[in-house]
Motif scaffolding. Structure first.
Motif, mmCIF file in Angstrom:
data_model
loop_
_atom_site.group_PDB
_atom_site.id
_atom_site.type_symbol
_atom_site.label_atom_id
_atom_site.label_comp_id
_atom_site.label_asym_id
_atom_site.label_seq_id
_atom_site.Cartn_x
_atom_site.Cartn_y
_atom_site.Cartn_z
ATOM 1 N N ILE A 15 7.103 -9.995 0.431
ATOM 2 C CA ILE A 15 6.129 -8.921 0.246
ATOM 3 C C ILE A 15 5.752 -8.802 -1.220
ATOM 4 C CG2 ILE A 15 5.761 -6.441 0.449
ATOM 5 C CD1 ILE A 15 7.673 -6.500 2.841
ATOM 6 N N ALA A 16 6.755 -8.864 -2.119
ATOM 7 C CA ALA A 16 6.491 -8.735 -3.547
ATOM 8 C C ALA A 16 7.519 -9.537 -4.330
ATOM 9 C CB ALA A 16 6.548 -7.271 -3.965
ATOM 10 N N MET A 17 7.101 -9.978 -5.528
ATOM 11 C CA MET A 17 7.995 -10.709 -6.421
ATOM 12 C C MET A 17 7.977 -10.007 -7.780
ATOM 13 S SD MET A 17 6.721 -14.508 -5.420
ATOM 14 C CE MET A 17 5.028 -13.982 -5.404
ATOM 15 N N ALA A 18 9.149 -9.627 -8.274
ATOM 16 C CA ALA A 18 9.258 -8.956 -9.572
ATOM 17 C C ALA A 18 9.876 -9.927 -10.567
ATOM 18 C CB ALA A 18 10.119 -7.710 -9.447
ATOM 19 N N LEU A 41 4.960 -7.424 -11.473
ATOM 20 C CA LEU A 41 5.068 -7.344 -10.018
ATOM 21 C C LEU A 41 3.879 -8.080 -9.405
ATOM 22 C CD1 LEU A 41 6.808 -6.103 -7.807
ATOM 23 C CD2 LEU A 41 5.395 -4.076 -7.913
ATOM 24 N N GLU A 42 4.163 -9.112 -8.614
ATOM 25 C CA GLU A 42 3.118 -9.919 -7.994
ATOM 26 C C GLU A 42 3.243 -9.845 -6.474
ATOM 27 O OE1 GLU A 42 3.214 -13.903 -9.449
ATOM 28 O OE2 GLU A 42 3.243 -13.271 -11.539
ATOM 29 N N PHE A 43 2.091 -9.837 -5.819
ATOM 30 C CA PHE A 43 2.044 -9.807 -4.360
ATOM 31 C C PHE A 43 1.421 -11.100 -3.859
ATOM 32 C CE2 PHE A 43 1.608 -5.435 -5.865
ATOM 33 C CZ PHE A 43 2.690 -4.857 -5.240
ATOM 34 N N PRO A 44 1.998 -11.720 -2.828
ATOM 35 C CA PRO A 44 1.394 -12.939 -2.268
ATOM 36 C C PRO A 44 0.006 -12.629 -1.687
ATOM 37 C CG PRO A 44 3.588 -12.570 -1.358
ATOM 38 C CD PRO A 44 3.242 -11.387 -2.184
ATOM 39 N N GLU A 45 -0.775 -13.671 -1.500
ATOM 40 C CA GLU A 45 -2.150 -13.492 -1.015
ATOM 41 C C GLU A 45 -2.189 -12.799 0.344
ATOM 42 O OE1 GLU A 45 -5.108 -14.038 -2.446
ATOM 43 O OE2 GLU A 45 -3.995 -14.439 -4.261
ATOM 44 N N ARG A 59 2.935 -2.457 -0.473
ATOM 45 C CA ARG A 59 2.796 -2.704 -1.905
ATOM 46 C C ARG A 59 3.202 -1.467 -2.708
ATOM 47 N NH1 ARG A 59 -3.258 -4.243 -2.151
ATOM 48 N NH2 ARG A 59 -3.225 -2.586 -0.615
ATOM 49 N N VAL A 60 2.811 -0.302 -2.228
ATOM 50 C CA VAL A 60 3.180 0.952 -2.910
ATOM 51 C C VAL A 60 4.689 1.157 -2.823
ATOM 52 C CG1 VAL A 60 2.884 3.456 -2.901
ATOM 53 C CG2 VAL A 60 0.922 1.973 -2.485
ATOM 54 N N ALA A 61 5.263 0.908 -1.644
ATOM 55 C CA ALA A 61 6.713 1.054 -1.477
ATOM 56 C C ALA A 61 7.461 0.062 -2.369
ATOM 57 C CB ALA A 61 7.095 0.857 -0.013
ATOM 58 N N SER A 62 6.945 -1.175 -2.471
ATOM 59 C CA SER A 62 7.584 -2.181 -3.320
ATOM 60 C C SER A 62 7.544 -1.767 -4.785
ATOM 61 C CB SER A 62 6.883 -3.538 -3.169
ATOM 62 O OG SER A 62 6.879 -3.937 -1.835
ATOM 63 N N ILE A 66 10.777 -1.093 -7.302
ATOM 64 C CA ILE A 66 10.954 -1.766 -8.596
ATOM 65 C C ILE A 66 11.081 -0.741 -9.718
ATOM 66 C CG2 ILE A 66 9.874 -3.334 -10.264
ATOM 67 C CD1 ILE A 66 11.046 -4.698 -7.777
ATOM 68 N N ASN A 67 10.295 0.345 -9.660
ATOM 69 C CA ASN A 67 10.413 1.407 -10.675
ATOM 70 C C ASN A 67 11.794 2.041 -10.655
ATOM 71 O OD1 ASN A 67 7.958 1.327 -11.995
ATOM 72 N ND2 ASN A 67 6.960 2.599 -10.462
ATOM 73 N N MET A 68 12.320 2.335 -9.462
ATOM 74 C CA MET A 68 13.664 2.914 -9.372
ATOM 75 C C MET A 68 14.725 1.925 -9.855
ATOM 76 S SD MET A 68 13.653 5.250 -5.943
ATOM 77 C CE MET A 68 12.868 4.093 -4.852
ATOM 78 N N MET A 69 14.531 0.646 -9.547
ATOM 79 C CA MET A 69 15.474 -0.371 -10.004
ATOM 80 C C MET A 69 15.480 -0.457 -11.529
ATOM 81 S SD MET A 69 15.279 -4.468 -9.597
ATOM 82 C CE MET A 69 13.981 -4.434 -10.809
#
Length: 151
Positions: A15-18, A41-45, A59-62, A66-69
């Motif tokens: 879903i996402a790559m940080a 933070l990148e999202f696949p196509e 995307r919003v949840a991801s 990442i912000n909490m992490m």
């Protein structure tokens, strides 16, 4: 990477790559230096779409995850565990106990001062007078019921 799960089984769909940009420790990313420091933070196509991002969008949840992490990473120790929380927890407990003790002491002092000055008797008399004025009075004449019961 943040991947999709179907129940308890990972599907493997990303879903996402940080990616961490730059090198820093704790809150070092706050300082404005070159090169840029932060999380990319990148999202696949297939995860991106032209739809408006809502709270149900992955995307919003991801991004929130990442912000909490990143926030949690600021206070992590060298061993990776959070040690800040323990001291804050103990201080919170001690502070609560001290506040309760202080309030109890102030209450006892006020009570002793009121008893010495005779304020308690004045307050009691005031409350009884207030009760007489505010509360309903008993009727002076009791009305007889319209129909007398027969047995």
């Amino acid at each position: 990477n943040i991947t999709r799960y179907q129940g308890d089984i990972p599907t493997g769909e990303v879903i996402a790559m940080a990616t961490r940009q730059g090198h820093w420790k704790k809150t070092g990313w706050h300082s404005c230096t070159s090169p840029t420091r932060g999380w990319l933070l990148e999202f696949p196509e297939e995860a991106t779409s032209n739809a408006v991002a809502t709270a149900q969008d992955l995307r919003v949840a991801s991004t929130a995850v990442i912000n909490m992490m990143a926030y949690r990473d600021e206070s992590a120790g060298a061993d990776g565990f959070q040690h800040v929380g323990q001291g804050a927890l103990y201080w919170s407990i001690v502070k609560s106990i001290l506040i309760v003790v202080f309030i109890a002491l102030v209450g006892i002092v006020v009570l002793l001062i009121c008893r010495r000055k005779g304020v308690d008797k004045k307050l009691r008399r005031f409350c009884f007078r207030l009760e007489q004025v505010i509360m309903p009075k008993r009727p002076a004449k009791v009305r007889q019921p319209a129909l007398n019961p027969t047995y």
